[in-house]
Write a protein that holds these residues in place. Structure first.
Motif, PDB file in Angstrom:
ATOM      1  N   PRO A 182       0.820  -1.217   0.000  1.00 37.29           N
ATOM      2  CA  PRO A 182       0.000   0.000   0.000  1.00 37.29           C
ATOM      3  C   PRO A 182       0.851   1.262   0.000  1.00 37.29           C
ATOM      4  N   MET A 183       1.987   1.208   0.701  1.00 30.45           N
ATOM      5  CA  MET A 183       2.878   2.365   0.813  1.00 30.45           C
ATOM      6  C   MET A 183       3.307   2.889  -0.567  1.00 30.45           C
ATOM      7  N   PHE A 184       3.571   1.991  -1.507  1.00 30.80           N
ATOM      8  CA  PHE A 184       4.051   2.418  -2.820  1.00 30.80           C
ATOM      9  C   PHE A 184       2.960   3.185  -3.580  1.00 30.80           C
ATOM     10  N   SER A 185       1.742   2.643  -3.560  1.00 29.60           N
ATOM     11  CA  SER A 185       0.647   3.320  -4.282  1.00 29.60           C
ATOM     12  C   SER A 185       0.274   4.630  -3.601  1.00 29.60           C
ATOM     13  N   LEU A 186       0.398   4.634  -2.278  1.00 32.18           N
ATOM     14  CA  LEU A 186       0.025   5.818  -1.503  1.00 32.18           C
ATOM     15  C   LEU A 186       1.017   6.968  -1.712  1.00 32.18           C
ATOM     16  N   LYS A 187       2.297   6.640  -1.663  1.00 34.98           N
ATOM     17  CA  LYS A 187       3.327   7.703  -1.680  1.00 34.98           C
ATOM     18  C   LYS A 187       3.910   7.931  -3.074  1.00 34.98           C
ATOM     19  N   GLY A 188       3.866   6.908  -3.951  1.00 36.82           N
ATOM     20  CA  GLY A 188       4.532   7.000  -5.259  1.00 36.82           C
ATOM     21  C   GLY A 188       4.133   8.221  -6.074  1.00 36.82           C
ATOM     22  N   PRO A 189       2.830   8.443  -6.308  1.00 34.12           N
ATOM     23  CA  PRO A 189       2.437   9.563  -7.164  1.00 34.12           C
ATOM     24  C   PRO A 189       2.954  10.913  -6.660  1.00 34.12           C
ATOM     25  N   SER A 190       2.931  11.134  -5.355  1.00 31.86           N
ATOM     26  CA  SER A 190       3.438  12.435  -4.876  1.00 31.86           C
ATOM     27  C   SER A 190       4.969  12.470  -4.908  1.00 31.86           C
ATOM     28  N   MET A 191       5.623  11.334  -4.714  1.00 28.01           N
ATOM     29  CA  MET A 191       7.086  11.316  -4.820  1.00 28.01           C
ATOM     30  C   MET A 191       7.524  11.709  -6.235  1.00 28.01           C
ATOM     31  N   VAL A 192       6.785  11.245  -7.215  1.00 26.35           N
ATOM     32  CA  VAL A 192       7.115  11.589  -8.613  1.00 26.35           C
ATOM     33  C   VAL A 192       7.023  13.104  -8.808  1.00 26.35           C
ATOM     34  N   LYS A 193       6.096  13.723  -8.072  1.00 20.77           N
ATOM     35  CA  LYS A 193       5.935  15.189  -8.180  1.00 20.77           C
ATOM     36  C   LYS A 193       6.819  15.943  -7.168  1.00 20.77           C
ATOM     37  N   ALA A 194       7.698  15.227  -6.494  1.00 25.18           N
ATOM     38  CA  ALA A 194       8.574  15.826  -5.477  1.00 25.18           C
ATOM     39  C   ALA A 194       7.764  16.540  -4.383  1.00 25.18           C
ATOM     40  N   ALA A 195       6.633  15.927  -3.999  1.00 26.49           N
ATOM     41  CA  ALA A 195       5.809  16.469  -2.894  1.00 26.49           C
ATOM     42  C   ALA A 195       5.789  15.430  -1.765  1.00 26.49           C
ATOM     43  N   TYR A 196       5.973  15.916  -0.553  1.00 26.94           N
ATOM     44  CA  TYR A 196       6.109  14.989   0.585  1.00 26.94           C
ATOM     45  C   TYR A 196       5.255  15.440   1.766  1.00 26.94           C
TER      46      TYR A 196
END
Ligand SMILES: NC(=O)C1=CN([C@@H]2O[C@H](COP(=O)(O)OP(=O)(O)OC[C@H]3O[C@@H](n4cnc5c(N)ncnc54)[C@H](OP(=O)(O)O)[C@@H]3O)[C@@H](O)[C@H]2O)C=CC1
Ligand SMILES: O=CCCC(=O)O
Length: 332
Positions: A252-266
């Motif tokens: 779940p962590m990958f789907s949850l965080k991946g899209p914002s990581m790609v946009k450099a948002a944390y």
């Protein structure tokens, strides 16, 4: 876990929390009955990202909750929901039957429990202290010793699950210590969580939590490396996230965080400084038994770099920035 239904001896109101249908109830605070099978007043120390929603769920379930936080203003939203306030951990502990603590790290957990005006000063036989912070086993044992020296009971109960599960009452409790206190607070754990494990002696819950977070911290670094590599070789990292989500390594962590990581948002759910703390504590734990954990050790170095870049209070997924910095550094 007990049933997905919380039993209410009195008024029953259907309430949907996350995907589960629960039964909650209202209760007057005068008889201090949460209506969830717990009799007594509940204290809550530490109202950060995790503590605030956990305490909030207890209040919403009808518990008589008294709060304290070092930065007093963070108590205000809880007071608006009906919580009471006391001016120190000692005063919370002395006015409550059971007190929970959700503090940042071993130092703050020990200070709030054992320091001047700490919870131990307000403890007495019949009372209970439940520390849900993520700390190492030695700190937990130290806190447990102080608490039990007053005649009170101690349970460690660190949690798996982040900000959203805390808000939704879907945490996983990793408990150890006094078993009768565990049984006594089980209805409260069930308000805040979806499952609970009782692991025996004090230290086992803390250690279990560190093992889980050590795996998580390394997984995040590996995921970040994959996203950056894919981009460098001309792939769309969003597609990488999608492919991973359908395969055996889905988390779940990958789907949850991946899209914002790609946009450099944390946006912060689990602060990076706490993930680095957990890796540091896991490394120290591994040292005690001479267990090599080279992947976690390497991951820890990256979180340290990320902290030095000023990312300590960002979400731990911001560790990807440390890899960007490293690549830039090696190209110069
Ligand atoms: N966020 C997450 O996803 C998860 C976090 N955890 C663990 O839970 C714990 C809390 O995490 P989280 O809520 O995210 O952290 P926060 O940083 O949001 O909150 C930390 C809390 O500790 C208090 N605190 C810090 N230092 C002291 C001190 N010296 N004396 C008294 N109080 C102090 C803070 O008070 P103040 O408001 O005054 O700063 C605040 O209430 C940590 O151990 C973390 O590792 C576990 C699972 C998930
Ligand atoms: O300690 C933080 C854990 C975060 C999580 O389990 O998602």
């Amino acid at each position: 876990m007990a049933a997905a239904f919380l039993l209410c001896p009195r008024l029953a109101l259907p309430l949907r929390r996350g995907s589960r249908l629960l039964v909650s109830c209202s209760a007057s605070s005068s008889d201090a009955d949460a209506g969830v099978g717990f009799q007594g007043r509940v204290g809550f120390l530490g109202l950060g990202i995790m503590g605030a929603p956990m305490a909030s769920n207890l209040i919403k379930a009808g518990c008589d909750v008294t709060v304290w936080n070092r930065t007093k203003s963070k108590c205000d939203p809880l007071l608006s929901l009906g919580a009471k306030f006391e001016s120190s951990p000692a005063r919370v502990a002395s006015s409550c039957d059971v007190t929970f603590a959700m503090l940042a790290d071993p130092e703050s957990a020990a200070e709030v429990a054992c320091g001047a005006n700490g919870a131990a000063e307000g403890m007495a036989p019949g009372k209970g202290y439940v520390d849900v912070s993520t700390v190492d086993d030695l700190t937990s044992k130290l806190i447990g010793k102080h608490i039990t020296s007053t005649g009170a009971s101690f349970l460690e109960a660190p949690v798996s699950g982040s900000k959203k599960p805390a808000e939704d009452g879907l945490l996983i409790f990793l408990t150890a210590g006094d078993e009768s206190l565990y049984k006594r607070v089980a209805p409260l754990l069930d308000v805040m969580g979806k499952s609970r494990f009782y692991l025996g002696d004090v230290g086992n819950g803390a250690t279990m939590k560190l093992v889980v977070n050590m795996v998580m911290g390394s997984m995040m670094v590996s995921f970040a490396e994959g996203l950056l590599l894919s981009e460098k070789v001309g792939l769309d990292p969003n597609t990488v996230v999608e492919v991973i989500s359908q395969g055996a390594i889905n988390a779940p962590m990958f789907s949850l965080k991946g899209p914002s990581m790609v946009k450099a948002a944390y946006p912060t759910a689990f602060p990076l400084k706490h993930q680095q703390k957990d890796l540091r504590l896991a490394l120290a734990l591994a040292e005690t038994v001479s267990q090599p954990i080279p992947t976690a050790a390497a991951a820890n170095e990256l979180y340290k770099v990320a902290k030095s870049l000023g990312l300590a209070d960002q979400d731990f997924s911001a560790v990807i920035e440390a890899l960007k910095a490293k690549v830039q550094g090696s190209q110069q």
